[in-house]
Design a protein around this motif. Structure first.
Motif, PDB file in Angstrom:
ATOM      1  N   PHE A  30       0.861  -1.177   0.000  1.00 37.34           N
ATOM      2  CA  PHE A  30       0.000   0.000   0.000  1.00 37.34           C
ATOM      3  C   PHE A  30       0.897   1.226   0.000  1.00 37.34           C
ATOM      4  CE2 PHE A  30      -4.226  -1.751   0.996  1.00 37.34           C
ATOM      5  CZ  PHE A  30      -3.877  -3.056   1.312  1.00 37.34           C
ATOM      6  N   ARG A  31       0.326   2.354  -0.342  1.00 39.11           N
ATOM      7  CA  ARG A  31       1.087   3.598  -0.275  1.00 39.11           C
ATOM      8  C   ARG A  31       0.193   4.699   0.254  1.00 39.11           C
ATOM      9  NH1 ARG A  31       1.915   5.130  -6.713  1.00 39.11           N
ATOM     10  NH2 ARG A  31      -0.289   5.600  -7.174  1.00 39.11           N
ATOM     11  N   GLN A  32       0.838   5.679   0.858  1.00 32.12           N
ATOM     12  CA  GLN A  32       0.095   6.807   1.410  1.00 32.12           C
ATOM     13  C   GLN A  32       0.886   8.080   1.171  1.00 32.12           C
ATOM     14  OE1 GLN A  32      -1.041   6.389   5.543  1.00 32.12           O
ATOM     15  NE2 GLN A  32      -2.767   7.780   5.248  1.00 32.12           N
ATOM     16  N   ALA A  33       0.276   8.966   0.402  1.00 32.81           N
ATOM     17  CA  ALA A  33       0.855  10.277   0.149  1.00 32.81           C
ATOM     18  C   ALA A  33       0.352  11.245   1.224  1.00 32.81           C
ATOM     19  CB  ALA A  33       0.459  10.759  -1.238  1.00 32.81           C
ATOM     20  N   PRO A  34       1.059  12.342   1.448  1.00 34.99           N
ATOM     21  CA  PRO A  34       0.632  13.305   2.462  1.00 34.99           C
ATOM     22  C   PRO A  34      -0.788  13.791   2.202  1.00 34.99           C
ATOM     23  CG  PRO A  34       2.846  13.801   1.730  1.00 34.99           C
ATOM     24  CD  PRO A  34       2.338  12.722   0.827  1.00 34.99           C
ATOM     25  N   GLY A  35      -1.625  13.739   3.230  1.00 31.47           N
ATOM     26  CA  GLY A  35      -2.985  14.218   3.130  1.00 31.47           C
ATOM     27  C   GLY A  35      -3.938  13.295   2.404  1.00 31.47           C
ATOM     28  N   ALA A  36      -3.436  12.115   1.994  1.00 30.61           N
ATOM     29  CA  ALA A  36      -4.279  11.185   1.239  1.00 30.61           C
ATOM     30  C   ALA A  36      -4.528   9.925   2.054  1.00 30.61           C
ATOM     31  CB  ALA A  36      -3.619  10.833  -0.091  1.00 30.61           C
ATOM     32  N   GLU A  37      -5.510   9.159   1.648  1.00 31.61           N
ATOM     33  CA  GLU A  37      -5.779   7.888   2.291  1.00 31.61           C
ATOM     34  C   GLU A  37      -4.773   6.841   1.805  1.00 31.61           C
ATOM     35  OE1 GLU A  37     -10.633   8.315   2.920  1.00 31.61           O
ATOM     36  OE2 GLU A  37      -9.803   6.730   1.669  1.00 31.61           O
ATOM     37  N   ARG A  38      -4.664   5.782   2.589  1.00 36.31           N
ATOM     38  CA  ARG A  38      -3.788   4.694   2.196  1.00 36.31           C
ATOM     39  C   ARG A  38      -4.394   4.001   0.966  1.00 36.31           C
ATOM     40  NH1 ARG A  38      -0.734   1.468   6.871  1.00 36.31           N
ATOM     41  NH2 ARG A  38      -0.376   3.678   7.351  1.00 36.31           N
ATOM     42  N   GLU A  39      -3.564   3.777  -0.019  1.00 37.93           N
ATOM     43  CA  GLU A  39      -4.019   3.267  -1.322  1.00 37.93           C
ATOM     44  C   GLU A  39      -3.437   1.890  -1.597  1.00 37.93           C
ATOM     45  OE1 GLU A  39      -3.704   4.583  -6.060  1.00 37.93           O
ATOM     46  OE2 GLU A  39      -2.356   5.441  -4.561  1.00 37.93           O
ATOM     47  N   PHE A  40      -4.275   0.996  -2.077  1.00 39.65           N
ATOM     48  CA  PHE A  40      -3.824  -0.340  -2.456  1.00 39.65           C
ATOM     49  C   PHE A  40      -2.985  -0.253  -3.728  1.00 39.65           C
ATOM     50  CE2 PHE A  40      -3.885  -4.843  -2.942  1.00 39.65           C
ATOM     51  CZ  PHE A  40      -4.065  -5.098  -4.295  1.00 39.65           C
ATOM     52  N   VAL A  41      -1.811  -0.884  -3.705  1.00 44.74           N
ATOM     53  CA  VAL A  41      -0.936  -0.905  -4.871  1.00 44.74           C
ATOM     54  C   VAL A  41      -0.949  -2.288  -5.528  1.00 44.74           C
ATOM     55  CG1 VAL A  41       1.415  -0.615  -5.726  1.00 44.74           C
ATOM     56  CG2 VAL A  41       0.556   0.875  -3.907  1.00 44.74           C
ATOM     57  N   ALA A  42      -0.659  -3.315  -4.738  1.00 48.12           N
ATOM     58  CA  ALA A  42      -0.568  -4.672  -5.304  1.00 48.12           C
ATOM     59  C   ALA A  42      -0.608  -5.685  -4.179  1.00 48.12           C
ATOM     60  CB  ALA A  42       0.714  -4.843  -6.111  1.00 48.12           C
ATOM     61  N   ALA A  43      -0.950  -6.913  -4.544  1.00 47.08           N
ATOM     62  CA  ALA A  43      -0.941  -8.009  -3.580  1.00 47.08           C
ATOM     63  C   ALA A  43      -0.619  -9.303  -4.301  1.00 47.08           C
ATOM     64  CB  ALA A  43      -2.284  -8.120  -2.856  1.00 47.08           C
ATOM     65  N   ILE A  44      -0.111 -10.253  -3.533  1.00 46.15           N
ATOM     66  CA  ILE A  44       0.241 -11.550  -4.087  1.00 46.15           C
ATOM     67  C   ILE A  44      -0.162 -12.622  -3.093  1.00 46.15           C
ATOM     68  CG2 ILE A  44       2.611 -11.420  -3.163  1.00 46.15           C
ATOM     69  CD1 ILE A  44       3.517 -12.845  -5.777  1.00 46.15           C
ATOM     70  N   SER A  45      -0.733 -13.694  -3.616  1.00 52.21           N
ATOM     71  CA  SER A  45      -1.141 -14.802  -2.759  1.00 52.21           C
ATOM     72  C   SER A  45       0.022 -15.763  -2.543  1.00 52.21           C
ATOM     73  CB  SER A  45      -2.310 -15.552  -3.397  1.00 52.21           C
ATOM     74  OG  SER A  45      -1.844 -16.261  -4.543  1.00 52.21           O
ATOM     75  N   TRP A  46      -0.175 -16.730  -1.655  1.00 55.83           N
ATOM     76  CA  TRP A  46       0.890 -17.694  -1.382  1.00 55.83           C
ATOM     77  C   TRP A  46       1.245 -18.522  -2.618  1.00 55.83           C
ATOM     78  CZ3 TRP A  46      -4.089 -18.010   0.284  1.00 55.83           C
ATOM     79  CH2 TRP A  46      -4.850 -19.078  -0.199  1.00 55.83           C
ATOM     80  N   SER A  47       0.272 -18.639  -3.541  1.00 53.62           N
ATOM     81  CA  SER A  47       0.508 -19.428  -4.754  1.00 53.62           C
ATOM     82  C   SER A  47       1.071 -18.589  -5.888  1.00 53.62           C
ATOM     83  CB  SER A  47      -0.795 -20.092  -5.197  1.00 53.62           C
ATOM     84  OG  SER A  47      -1.768 -19.113  -5.460  1.00 53.62           O
ATOM     85  N   GLY A  48       1.192 -17.272  -5.664  1.00 52.14           N
ATOM     86  CA  GLY A  48       1.788 -16.422  -6.679  1.00 52.14           C
ATOM     87  C   GLY A  48       0.819 -15.648  -7.551  1.00 52.14           C
ATOM     88  N   ASN A  49      -0.480 -15.767  -7.295  1.00 58.83           N
ATOM     89  CA  ASN A  49      -1.437 -14.949  -8.039  1.00 58.83           C
ATOM     90  C   ASN A  49      -1.319 -13.498  -7.586  1.00 58.83           C
ATOM     91  OD1 ASN A  49      -2.603 -17.101  -9.526  1.00 58.83           O
ATOM     92  ND2 ASN A  49      -3.759 -17.690  -7.712  1.00 58.83           N
ATOM     93  N   THR A  50      -1.464 -12.587  -8.544  1.00 59.04           N
ATOM     94  CA  THR A  50      -1.228 -11.169  -8.242  1.00 59.04           C
ATOM     95  C   THR A  50      -2.455 -10.317  -8.548  1.00 59.04           C
ATOM     96  OG1 THR A  50      -0.282 -10.837 -10.443  1.00 59.04           O
ATOM     97  CG2 THR A  50       1.252 -11.338  -8.650  1.00 59.04           C
ATOM     98  N   TRP A  51      -2.559  -9.240  -7.826  1.00 57.96           N
ATOM     99  CA  TRP A  51      -3.615  -8.247  -7.999  1.00 57.96           C
ATOM    100  C   TRP A  51      -2.956  -6.861  -7.975  1.00 57.96           C
ATOM    101  CZ3 TRP A  51      -4.123 -12.803  -5.659  1.00 57.96           C
ATOM    102  CH2 TRP A  51      -5.278 -13.554  -5.874  1.00 57.96           C
ATOM    103  N   TYR A  52      -3.534  -5.922  -8.721  1.00 58.16           N
ATOM    104  CA  TYR A  52      -2.986  -4.585  -8.766  1.00 58.16           C
ATOM    105  C   TYR A  52      -4.084  -3.550  -8.598  1.00 58.16           C
ATOM    106  CZ  TYR A  52       1.302  -6.737 -10.375  1.00 58.16           C
ATOM    107  OH  TYR A  52       2.437  -7.510 -10.454  1.00 58.16           O
ATOM    108  N   GLY A  53      -3.691  -2.396  -8.072  1.00 55.99           N
ATOM    109  CA  GLY A  53      -4.629  -1.299  -7.961  1.00 55.99           C
ATOM    110  C   GLY A  53      -4.958  -0.735  -9.339  1.00 55.99           C
ATOM    111  N   ASP A  54      -6.057  -0.018  -9.409  1.00 56.24           N
ATOM    112  CA  ASP A  54      -6.513   0.532 -10.685  1.00 56.24           C
ATOM    113  C   ASP A  54      -5.430   1.397 -11.317  1.00 56.24           C
ATOM    114  OD1 ASP A  54      -9.935   1.078  -9.543  1.00 56.24           O
ATOM    115  OD2 ASP A  54      -8.925  -0.691 -10.345  1.00 56.24           O
ATOM    116  N   GLY A  55      -5.115   1.082 -12.563  1.00 51.51           N
ATOM    117  CA  GLY A  55      -4.169   1.889 -13.311  1.00 51.51           C
ATOM    118  C   GLY A  55      -2.711   1.666 -12.975  1.00 51.51           C
TER     119      GLY A  55
END
Length: 122
Positions: free
Chosen positions: A37-62
């Motif tokens: 996740f990432r958080q810029a000053p004054g912004a909410e925490r934003e989802f960037v990416a995730a990976i499961s134990w099996s290696g499947n991946t997910w990404y934030g929009d854009g």
């Protein structure tokens, strides 16, 4: 005791690349997911990416295409590769771990690292 230790942050010029690492220890789970996740000053925490134990991946929009998440399960380490960095990527980047499948919302994660600053200069 669970520890997530991030490294690899710093200053990068726009168009440059950076790789963040997060080493986990003491995790009580066997099948867990890791997220960034990432958080810029004054912004909410934003989802960037995730990976499961099996290696499947997910990404934030854009974000898919410039960000790549990967992991080395033998080292209990998750990585986030950032290519073609943009000033809008400037933020504190956090890794997180949860039991089970990845989720997009930060509240679903059980453990967090301390964060590492990424600054992209134009």
């Amino acid at each position: 005791q669970v520890q997530l230790v991030e490294s690899g942050g710093g200053l990068v010029q726009a168009g440059g690349s950076l790789r963040l690492s997060c080493a986990a220890s003491g995790l009580p789970f066997k099948l867990y997911s890791e997220g960034w996740f990432r958080q810029a000053p004054g912004a909410e925490r934003e989802f960037v990416a995730a990976i499961s134990w099996s290696g499947n991946t997910w990404y934030g929009d854009g974000l898919k295409g410039r960000f790549t998440i990967s992991h080395d399960t033998a080292k209990n380490t998750v990585y986030l590769q950032l290519n073609n960095a943009e000033p809008g990527d400037t933020a504190v980047y956090y890794c997180a771990v949860r039991d089970g499948i990845p989720k997009y919302d930060a509240d679903s994660y059980d453990y967090w690292g301390q964060g590492t600053q990424v600054t992209v200069s134009s």
